[in-house]
Each structure stands twice: as C-alpha cells, then as structure tokens.
Design a protein around this motif. Sequence first.
Motif, PDB file in Angstrom:
ATOM      1  N   CYS A  84       6.940  10.775   0.943  1.00 58.00           N
ATOM      2  CA  CYS A  84       6.249   9.706   0.952  1.00 58.00           C
ATOM      3  C   CYS A  84       7.265   7.948   1.657  1.00 58.00           C
ATOM      4  CB  CYS A  84       6.182   8.603  -0.343  1.00 58.00           C
ATOM      5  SG  CYS A  84       4.278   9.519  -1.114  1.00 58.00           S
ATOM      6  N   ALA A 126       6.626   3.401  -7.000  1.00 62.02           N
ATOM      7  CA  ALA A 126       5.683   2.178  -6.162  1.00 62.02           C
ATOM      8  C   ALA A 126       7.124   1.441  -5.449  1.00 62.02           C
ATOM      9  CB  ALA A 126       4.642   1.485  -6.509  1.00 62.02           C
ATOM     10  N   ARG A 154       0.815  -1.514  -0.053  1.00 57.46           N
ATOM     11  CA  ARG A 154       0.155   0.208   0.155  1.00 57.46           C
ATOM     12  C   ARG A 154       0.890   1.464  -0.133  1.00 57.46           C
ATOM     13  NH1 ARG A 154      -5.349  -0.307   4.031  1.00 57.46           N
ATOM     14  NH2 ARG A 154      -6.609  -2.005   2.676  1.00 57.46           N
ATOM     15  N   ALA A 207       8.182   0.217  -1.531  1.00 58.09           N
ATOM     16  CA  ALA A 207       7.673  -0.250  -1.111  1.00 58.09           C
ATOM     17  C   ALA A 207       9.001  -1.885  -0.759  1.00 58.09           C
ATOM     18  CB  ALA A 207       7.249  -1.670  -2.526  1.00 58.09           C
ATOM     19  N   PHE A 265       5.586   5.427 -12.620  1.00 56.03           N
ATOM     20  CA  PHE A 265       4.488   4.649 -11.043  1.00 56.03           C
ATOM     21  C   PHE A 265       4.871   3.772 -10.584  1.00 56.03           C
ATOM     22  CE2 PHE A 265       0.968   2.042 -10.203  1.00 56.03           C
ATOM     23  CZ  PHE A 265      -0.036   3.034  -8.855  1.00 56.03           C
ATOM     24  N   GLY A 303       4.183   5.843  -5.403  1.00 56.29           N
ATOM     25  CA  GLY A 303       3.168   5.452  -7.501  1.00 56.29           C
ATOM     26  C   GLY A 303       2.444   6.633  -7.393  1.00 56.29           C
ATOM     27  N   GLY A 336       4.027   1.418  -1.094  1.00 52.71           N
ATOM     28  CA  GLY A 336       3.875   1.546  -1.940  1.00 52.71           C
ATOM     29  C   GLY A 336       3.162   2.136  -3.822  1.00 52.71           C
ATOM     30  N   LEU A 337       1.524   1.884  -3.767  1.00 54.71           N
ATOM     31  CA  LEU A 337       0.996   2.338  -4.202  1.00 54.71           C
ATOM     32  C   LEU A 337       0.853   4.108  -4.089  1.00 54.71           C
ATOM     33  CD1 LEU A 337      -1.452  -0.238  -4.534  1.00 54.71           C
ATOM     34  CD2 LEU A 337       0.053  -0.056  -5.907  1.00 54.71           C
ATOM     35  N   ARG A 338       0.772   3.944  -2.666  1.00 57.12           N
ATOM     36  CA  ARG A 338       0.383   5.739  -2.820  1.00 57.12           C
ATOM     37  C   ARG A 338       1.644   6.764  -3.309  1.00 57.12           C
ATOM     38  NH1 ARG A 338      -1.325   5.225   3.436  1.00 57.12           N
ATOM     39  NH2 ARG A 338       1.285   4.582   3.848  1.00 57.12           N
TER      40      ARG A 338
END
Length: 672
Positions: free
Chosen positions: A82, A470, A47, A474, A466, A53, A49-51
């Motif tokens: 991040c 991410a 999660r 992560a 992206f 990205g 990592g997705l944020r």
Amino acid sequence: MKTSALPLRRRFNRFTMQLAGGMMPPAVTHWLGVRAISITPEQIGVREGLRAGVAVGSVMLLAWYLDMPLMAWSAFAAFWTCLVDPGGLMRLRLATLLKFGSSGTLITGLLSVASGYGLAPVFTALGVCIFICGLARQRGPVATQISVLAAIVAVVAVCYPQTPLGGVHLAGMFVGGSVWAALICIFAWPVDPYVPQRQACAAIFREQANMISRLPLLSEHNALDRDALYHEISSYRRDIRNRIEQARKRVEMLSADVLNSRTHGTLLRTVEAGDRIFVAAMGFEHAAFTAPLPPIARRTAGLIAATLRRAAREIASPQPRPECLTRQIRFLRTAGPRDGDLFARCAHLCADALTDLQQTWQTTAEGKQIATSPALPRRQGWPNAIFLRHAARLSVAVLIAYAIALWLDLPYAYWAMMAVVVVIQPSVNVTLPRALERVAGSVAGGLLAAIMGVTLPMPVILLLIFPLAAVTIALRSVNYTLCVMFMTQLFVLVTDLVSTTHGWDVALSRAANNTVGSLVGLAACVLLWPEAKAPSLAEQIMAAVAANLRYAMLAAREEKAPWHEIEHARREAGTFSTKAEVLYQQTRLEGLRRSAYLRTCGDILFMLRRLAGAANVWWLEYNDASLLLRAEERAALSAVVQAGPLTKKTGLSEADLKETLSLLAALAVEKT
C-alpha cells in the motif's frame, strides 16, 4: 442500483476533498511555515488510508485467529505494498506493484536463507542487495520508492533466519500479503488518479487567497516590529513558491506518455495561472506594508481573495465548471482601467489569468486537445558519481548498524537498519532533517504505543491495527514526522500481537533502535565519501542577493521585459531566497538565534523580500510616464551590483554581509 451509487460516490468525493482541504486551519499552517516546517494537509489520502487499513487489518485478524505469528510477514508485505502504490494512472500503478511484489518476494527468500547460513553469507548478501537498491534511485522518484521499500524488506528479512524450505515459506507469506493488498488497491474504492495534483494546484490558490485577505487588516497596524514584519512577508511567499514548484513537479511526474492528455494540460495551465496571480499577490503585499491601503484597494483585495477561493474549489473538482468564474472575473475588471493604479493592474492581471484558465476548462469540456510541450526523452545511462557514492554509503552504513545491533544484542535489530535506509539521502542537507524527524516521530509513537500496549487488552489492540494503518498511509504525503509517529505505533502493536514481549519493551526497543540507526546514517553521510561542502549561509544569502538584483534590474529596465523573461527571473529570485531562508531558520534552531551574525542575515533576507515586492510593482506599473522614475532605480541597482561583496567569489565575512545590508537598506529606503 447504479443510479443510486453514483450520487453516493460524488458525495463521498466531495466529503474527502473538504476533509483534506479544511483539516488544518490556515493559521496553523502559517505558523508552521514561518518556522520552515513543511506540512500539506490537502494531500491527506482518505481513500488510500481506508484501503491500507482493510488490507493490513484483515491479514492481522486472520493471523490472530489462526495463531500464526509468522503471518506478520503478510501484514508487513500488505502495508509496504500500500505504501509503494504511487497513485496516478493504472498502467504506472500496476507496473510499480508488480515490480515491488516480485523484488520483495525474491529478496525475502534469499536474505532469510542467507541469514540462516551464518554471518559471512548474510553480510555479503545484505551488502550487495542494499547497494543495488541504492543505485536504483537514479531511475526516478517511483523507482526510488520501490528501492527504499525493497531495502527495508531486505533488512527485515535478515532478522528472520530460515532454512531453504523456510525461506520459500516466508517468501510465500510475502507474496500472499502483497497480492492481497494489490488487489484491494486496484479494485477497492477507485480513486481519481489526478486527485493529489488537483489538490496541490487548489492549495496554491487557497494560500494566495489567505495571503491577500490578511493585508487590509495588517495595513491598519503599522506597529509590527521588524522580526514580525519579516515573518509576515517571507512566510507566505516562501510557502507559495514552494507549493508552485512542487505542484509543477507533481504534474510533470505523472508520466512521460501523458503530456498530450487533456487533464495533464489543464493542470499545467492551472499552475501557470497560479504563478501569474502570485505577481499580483506580491504587488498587493508590498503596497500594504508600505502605506495604509485605500478603501478601493481593500475592496479589490477582498474580491480577489474570494475569487481565488472559488477558483480553488473548482480546481479540486474532477470537472471544473468554467461558468462559475464568469461573474467574479467581470467584477475584477471593474476595479479600474487596465492602465490605472497598482490595484487596478493587479485586478486585471488576476482576471486575465483566470480567463485563460476558464478557457482551458472550456476546451477540456468540449473534448478538444490541449497543446503542451513534447516529452523529453529519458536517459538511462551508467550511474553517475552521486548515486554510486550514495549506494556505497548506504550499504556500508546498513552493515555497520547491523553489526552494532548484533554486538549490543539489540532486539528487533531491523528497526535500526530501517532507520538507516530511510534517513540516508544523497545530500547531507536532506539527511539531517530526515534524521531529526525520524527520531522525533519514533519516540512519540513509541511512547504512545507503549501506553496502549500495557493498558489495552489484545482484542482492542487488534482493532487498532485498522485505523493506525489507515492514518499512516493517509498522512504519507502530508508530513514525515506524523507518518513515522503513526507507523511506529502500527509496527509496535503488530509486534505485540505476534511476540511474547509486549508494551514498554517493544516500544522502547523501537525508539532506541531508531535513534541508533539515525545516528549511524547521519555519521555515514558526514564521514563516508563526503560530498562537496554545501554552501554556507553567507554564500546562500549572497546568491539570493544576486538573483533578486537581477530580477529588480530586469523589472526596472527601459524596455518592459516580456512575461517569459520576467517570470524566469522572478522564479529564480524566489527560489534562491527560499533556500537561504530555510537554511537561516535551521541555523536559528541550532541555538544561535540571538547572534549578531544571524541578525544581519535576517535583515538582508528581509530587504530582499521588500526589493522583490518593489520589483513586482515596477513591472506592473510600467508605462511611458514611469520611465523617468525608473532611471533612478536603475542607477541605484547598478551601483549595488558593482559593490565589493557581490564581486567576491569566496571568503565572505560578516563585514561583507554588513556592507551588503547597508547597500540594500539604502536602496529599499530610497527606491521602494
């Protein structure tokens, strides 16, 4: 709408846990552990990592659409924000993001303007800023993360000289990217604050299950040579001991204000249960490598391994179910009487530890408070000599790297200074591995980025921002080399998008500058205000010998040692052995693998692992009938303690190590 979203969120949580826990096969992590390479696949932050990205990719998409190269600063600010997010409780996260955002904005404006006024102002401002960042490490791990990233902002800002108005504009770019990333981190994809700690605790049980499940097969093959046997014994013990201590630190670092929370208390009890089970795992291992396991022992080992894997799955869950362990605990207690043979005692020890953990989960489910130790007050005094020396060394090394970059007219000079900031640590023993990891990750990532830069069109490179952002976030807690490799690709491709040079030029500059910066950082640790000489391999081994002998004597004494006393001695013995083995593995990598000196060191470490396993068995099998048998062990241990090498404070030689080896070999052969 809410009823359909909740199951979806649970399914996503389960998927991310399974992904983190099963990303890397145990055989691979074991192979890396044998070579003292730390990797924790359970800490993959899907999660997070997705944020990252979304935060970085959206900013770069806007910069490319508006054709504003300077918006790369917003992308960098979003990525750093991040990266600085510590996770955990919302109060800590908000405070961390606010501190970094405000300090980064101020540093961006001041350093870019100072750079626009000439060399004297920029060198002065950069040196003062880096020195202050270096001192901030004393305030704890979160402050260390903020200070390191703030220093990175400073070294990048000096490479963007601006007028006062331009400095304000650049600082505004930083604010925009930082605020955007902070909003995404706080409001997008909420994350359980205790997930990293739960995964660390679950990994302890999972690795102990792997350690025990391999024993029935290995006990049937006694053809292992001495080196293979040493690696089989030491690698799992070293890895599990490190995991226990790291998990304990992760739990303690949550916050000084949550020492009475139910979740915090549950995690502490989980680490304690894993430490107790570790005693049984070592007892089983010692028995398996001493003689073939009988059928009942093999069944018991399989049952314990299956139970530990089931417990690991529950520990990783936000709401562990106490009833899921009831059946396994009941089966463990049927392995034999409590005072039976070694395997029955190990089974009961595991059952007792899991029963206590089960009761803790039940207490948490009922909403009751779990009593924990009170928080210790934090001291915020004057910086001590270690941090003063580190801050001075860091600031001088950054200025030297900057001067070298200007002298050689290196493009992207901030990469050399960034390498200095992340490589230099207060201890030179930590700096050398970090420098090697940094160079390896930069070279690998630079080559991959160069290939992508010369073969892929710009729209495809933009789409790669992206996933690279991410994956970098992560993997930040998994392995430093992997994190640097993907971070290098990210920075090179971002630079590709906003500069006139592309591909090989940017990638090779990144690799070259990182190598220069790493070498400068390493030289600074060795030459600038060097710390006291680190203990040699021989001294580390002798410290491990002394700690293991103390543990063995405590396990063999006439009156059975209580748990808290034997636990402290066992942890100390395991910690000293682990430190000596890590230094031993590093020394082997320096090209001295076949020397007789290292062969003697390896044999001593092997004997210490066997002695620790025997001490576990002595303590587990303690009863009135064993007192006479333990008398010989006590006499032999006392004779070894009084031996010549252990009474020496300095001047350990290869002859001393060989004498110690002969004493330990006689003890291992006769008494284990």
